[in-house]
Motif scaffolding. Structure first.
Motif, mmCIF file in Angstrom:
data_model
loop_
_atom_site.group_PDB
_atom_site.id
_atom_site.type_symbol
_atom_site.label_atom_id
_atom_site.label_comp_id
_atom_site.label_asym_id
_atom_site.label_seq_id
_atom_site.Cartn_x
_atom_site.Cartn_y
_atom_site.Cartn_z
ATOM 1 N N ALA A 1 -6.005 6.035 -7.746
ATOM 2 C CA ALA A 1 -6.982 4.858 -7.810
ATOM 3 C C ALA A 1 -7.575 4.385 -6.514
ATOM 4 C CB ALA A 1 -6.548 3.637 -8.363
ATOM 5 N N VAL A 2 -6.580 4.431 -5.284
ATOM 6 C CA VAL A 2 -6.997 4.132 -3.829
ATOM 7 C C VAL A 2 -7.993 5.169 -3.477
ATOM 8 C CG1 VAL A 2 -5.975 4.461 -1.676
ATOM 9 C CG2 VAL A 2 -4.708 2.828 -3.337
ATOM 10 N N PHE A 3 -7.821 6.414 -3.608
ATOM 11 C CA PHE A 3 -8.630 7.465 -3.222
ATOM 12 C C PHE A 3 -9.833 7.652 -3.962
ATOM 13 C CE2 PHE A 3 -4.652 9.756 -1.153
ATOM 14 C CZ PHE A 3 -5.240 9.473 0.107
ATOM 15 N N ARG A 4 -10.000 7.225 -5.342
ATOM 16 C CA ARG A 4 -11.275 7.148 -6.207
ATOM 17 C C ARG A 4 -12.337 5.968 -5.542
ATOM 18 N NH1 ARG A 4 -10.125 11.217 -7.627
ATOM 19 N NH2 ARG A 4 -9.337 12.007 -9.451
ATOM 20 N N ASN B 1 -15.726 11.111 -1.988
ATOM 21 C CA ASN B 1 -15.374 12.192 -1.253
ATOM 22 C C ASN B 1 -15.704 11.964 0.375
ATOM 23 O OD1 ASN B 1 -13.749 14.060 -2.764
ATOM 24 N ND2 ASN B 1 -15.754 14.890 -3.693
ATOM 25 N N PRO B 2 -14.987 12.028 1.198
ATOM 26 C CA PRO B 2 -15.480 12.138 2.516
ATOM 27 C C PRO B 2 -16.410 13.110 2.732
ATOM 28 C CG PRO B 2 -13.277 12.824 2.458
ATOM 29 C CD PRO B 2 -13.486 12.566 1.098
ATOM 30 N N GLU C 1 -17.368 4.689 1.521
ATOM 31 C CA GLU C 1 -17.749 3.644 2.593
ATOM 32 C C GLU C 1 -16.641 2.444 2.538
ATOM 33 O OE1 GLU C 1 -19.850 3.597 4.759
ATOM 34 O OE2 GLU C 1 -20.393 5.576 4.149
ATOM 35 N N GLN C 2 -15.958 2.305 1.363
ATOM 36 C CA GLN C 2 -15.068 1.204 1.280
ATOM 37 C C GLN C 2 -13.822 1.806 1.966
ATOM 38 O OE1 GLN C 2 -13.342 -0.330 -2.666
ATOM 39 N NE2 GLN C 2 -15.405 -1.064 -2.785
ATOM 40 N N LYS C 3 -13.488 2.955 1.806
ATOM 41 C CA LYS C 3 -12.154 3.452 2.359
ATOM 42 C C LYS C 3 -12.274 3.498 3.868
ATOM 43 C CE LYS C 3 -12.465 7.304 -0.397
ATOM 44 N NZ LYS C 3 -11.877 8.478 -1.232
ATOM 45 N N VAL C 4 -13.639 3.814 4.517
ATOM 46 C CA VAL C 4 -13.467 3.522 5.834
ATOM 47 C C VAL C 4 -13.749 2.184 6.336
ATOM 48 C CG1 VAL C 4 -15.190 3.970 7.641
ATOM 49 C CG2 VAL C 4 -14.842 5.798 6.035
ATOM 50 N N ASN C 5 -14.517 1.270 5.441
ATOM 51 C CA ASN C 5 -14.729 -0.147 6.272
ATOM 52 C C ASN C 5 -13.743 -1.023 5.677
ATOM 53 O OD1 ASN C 5 -16.970 0.681 7.858
ATOM 54 N ND2 ASN C 5 -18.007 1.080 5.946
ATOM 55 N N GLU C 6 -12.937 -1.063 4.483
ATOM 56 C CA GLU C 6 -12.104 -2.041 4.061
ATOM 57 C C GLU C 6 -10.624 -1.776 4.636
ATOM 58 O OE1 GLU C 6 -13.280 -3.326 0.250
ATOM 59 O OE2 GLU C 6 -15.452 -3.353 0.556
ATOM 60 N N ARG C 7 -10.000 -2.554 4.896
ATOM 61 C CA ARG C 7 -8.745 -2.380 5.133
ATOM 62 C C ARG C 7 -8.197 -2.379 3.693
ATOM 63 N NH1 ARG C 7 -6.028 -5.385 10.069
ATOM 64 N NH2 ARG C 7 -7.425 -4.842 11.689
ATOM 65 N N LEU C 8 -7.038 -1.450 3.564
ATOM 66 C CA LEU C 8 -6.354 -1.286 2.506
ATOM 67 C C LEU C 8 -5.109 -2.176 2.425
ATOM 68 C CD1 LEU C 8 -5.797 0.032 -0.493
ATOM 69 C CD2 LEU C 8 -4.403 1.680 0.717
ATOM 70 N N PRO D 1 -7.122 -0.265 10.478
ATOM 71 C CA PRO D 1 -8.043 0.514 10.078
ATOM 72 C C PRO D 1 -7.869 2.060 10.203
ATOM 73 C CG PRO D 1 -8.968 -1.149 11.738
ATOM 74 C CD PRO D 1 -7.399 -1.383 11.578
ATOM 75 N N GLU D 2 -7.042 2.166 10.873
ATOM 76 C CA GLU D 2 -6.779 3.658 11.489
ATOM 77 C C GLU D 2 -5.492 4.136 10.133
ATOM 78 O OE1 GLU D 2 -5.543 1.572 14.188
ATOM 79 O OE2 GLU D 2 -7.479 1.323 14.280
ATOM 80 N N SER D 3 -5.506 3.432 9.358
ATOM 81 C CA SER D 3 -4.531 4.083 8.267
ATOM 82 C C SER D 3 -5.536 4.807 7.281
ATOM 83 C CB SER D 3 -3.798 2.804 7.398
ATOM 84 O OG SER D 3 -4.676 2.480 6.517
ATOM 85 N N TYR D 4 -6.746 4.915 7.029
ATOM 86 C CA TYR D 4 -7.469 5.844 6.674
ATOM 87 C C TYR D 4 -8.211 6.882 7.284
ATOM 88 C CZ TYR D 4 -10.834 8.160 3.731
ATOM 89 O OH TYR D 4 -11.745 9.272 3.105
#
Ligand SMILES: C=C1C[C@]23C[C@@]1(O)CC[C@H]2[C@@]12CC[C@H](O)[C@@](C)(C(=O)O1)[C@H]2[C@@H]3C(=O)O
Ligand SMILES: O=C(O)CCC(=O)C(=O)O
Ligand SMILES: [Fe+2]
Length: 323
Positions: free
Chosen positions: A82-85, A7-8, A89-96, A101-104
């Motif tokens: 799965a992407v949101f789970r 969770n953010p 830290e990973q969601k913020v720092n790793e590009r999906l 990077p702004e996509s999240y």
């Protein structure tokens, strides 16, 4: 089971906006009344006429026989969960999938008050970027293509329906480069009432929305009152965006909508935004056009500037001609 670490940090970041146990004023909502949007069967003979009427009277409608397979939508939902789970830290720092990077995004960095806060996280996924060969990538690509095709078909019908004629929208008006998918997740908000997504109109030609569960929370402004839209994972909802409202000289309506956060349940949705190229000129051929002509690029820039400086989108009113 939900991993809390995913969770953010919404409450830690925005607790100053929940002063004195303040709650949003949602007294205008009739919670017992669930709105049934007009349903347009795209295979019916009356589809075009019905759609033009729904877009002008409601700004929102549902489509059936739309050609987007339910199985594909379900598959996207699984990938999205799965992407949101993944850990925050990973969601913020790793590009999906190599997206920028702004996509999240999460919360509302520009919020000055509770009314401007969106209690949610989202991925903005432009149609033409990203790489890799994962299942997630393939599903996103397939959904984007199907949505793009459907959205173009709907926009062409609506353009034909603009009385007075003159308006044309070639398939070349819309651009894969500017269209995007928005994957939404609304975490529960147990402490106080909050908007999952604060009141807004969409800044595009039109949006196709899929509510992936039966949690509910989407509301739209109808006759000056907020009314809840019945959640139906089998349905695709279409809403008119600002650009079609201006192009049609207010025949079609880009209606304000919002999502209420749920106290206990999380909610997922996906929206596809049909946009033109940035240099497309939005201009009604009406003799007394209500808006001055503007490019989509100009419109996006103005919105970003307004959100940055005032915390909210002023939208079409910025471009309305004085009478
Ligand atoms: C703070 C804001 C960003 C936003 C306009 C708004 O005032 C409220 C909602 C936001 C939203 C949500 C859906 C779309 O992604 C978007 C482009 C839109 O039309 O409304 C965004 C706006 C934005 O990111 O500029
Ligand atoms: O989640 C929803 O039901 C609405 C989402 C929405 O309005 C948006 O993404 O612009
Ligand atoms: Fe929206």
């Amino acid at each position: 089971m939900e991993d809390v670490q995913s969770n953010p940090p919404l409450m830690a970041t925005y607790k100053h906006l929940f002063v004195d146990g303040r709650r949003l004023d949602d007294g205008a909502v009739d919670c017992n009344e669930c709105l049934h949007l007009p349903v347009i069967d795209l295979n019916s003979a009356a589809a075009e006429v019905d759609m033009v009427r729904a877009a002008s009277e409601w700004g929102f409608f549902q489509v059936t026989n739309h050609g987007v397979p339910q199985a594909l939508l379900r598959e996207l939902h699984e990938e999205q969960v799965a992407v949101f789970r993944r850990p925050f830290e990973q969601k913020v720092n790793e590009r999906l999938l190599d997206f920028s990077p702004e996509s999240y995004r999460w919360g509302t960095p520009t919020a000055n008050c509770l009314e401007q806060l969106s209690w949610s996280e989202a991925y903005h996924i432009p149609m033409t970027t990203g790489s890799g060969s994962s299942r997630c990538r393939a599903v996103i690509e397939e959904v984007s293509k199907a949505m793009y095709e459907l959205a173009q078909k709907l926009a062409a019908i609506l353009m034909r329906g603009i009385t007075g004629g003159g308006e044309t929208m070639m398939t070349s008006t819309t651009r894969e480069e500017t269209c995007f998918l928005r994957l939404n997740r609304y975490p529960p908000c147990a402490i106080s009432s909050a908007f999952g997504l604060c009141p807004h109109t969409d800044s595009d030609l039109l949006t196709i929305l899929h509510q992936q569960d039966t949690i509910g929370g989407l509301q739209l402004l109808k006759g000056g009152r907020w009314v809840a839209v019945k959640p139906d994972p089998a349905a695709l909802i279409v809403n008119v965006g600002d650009l079609l409202q201006a192009w049609s000289n207010d025949l079609y309506r880009s209606v304000e909508h919002r999502v209420m956060a749920n106290a206990t349940a999380e909610r997922f949705s996906m929206a596809f935004f049909l946009c033109p190229s940035y240099d497309t000129i939005i201009q009604s051929s009406h003799a007394n056009a209500s808006y001055r002509s503007f490019t989509f690029g100009e419109y996006r820039k103005q919105i970003m500037e307004d959100v940055r400086s005032t915390g909210r989108k002023l939208g079409l009113q910025r471009f309305r001609r004085s009478t």
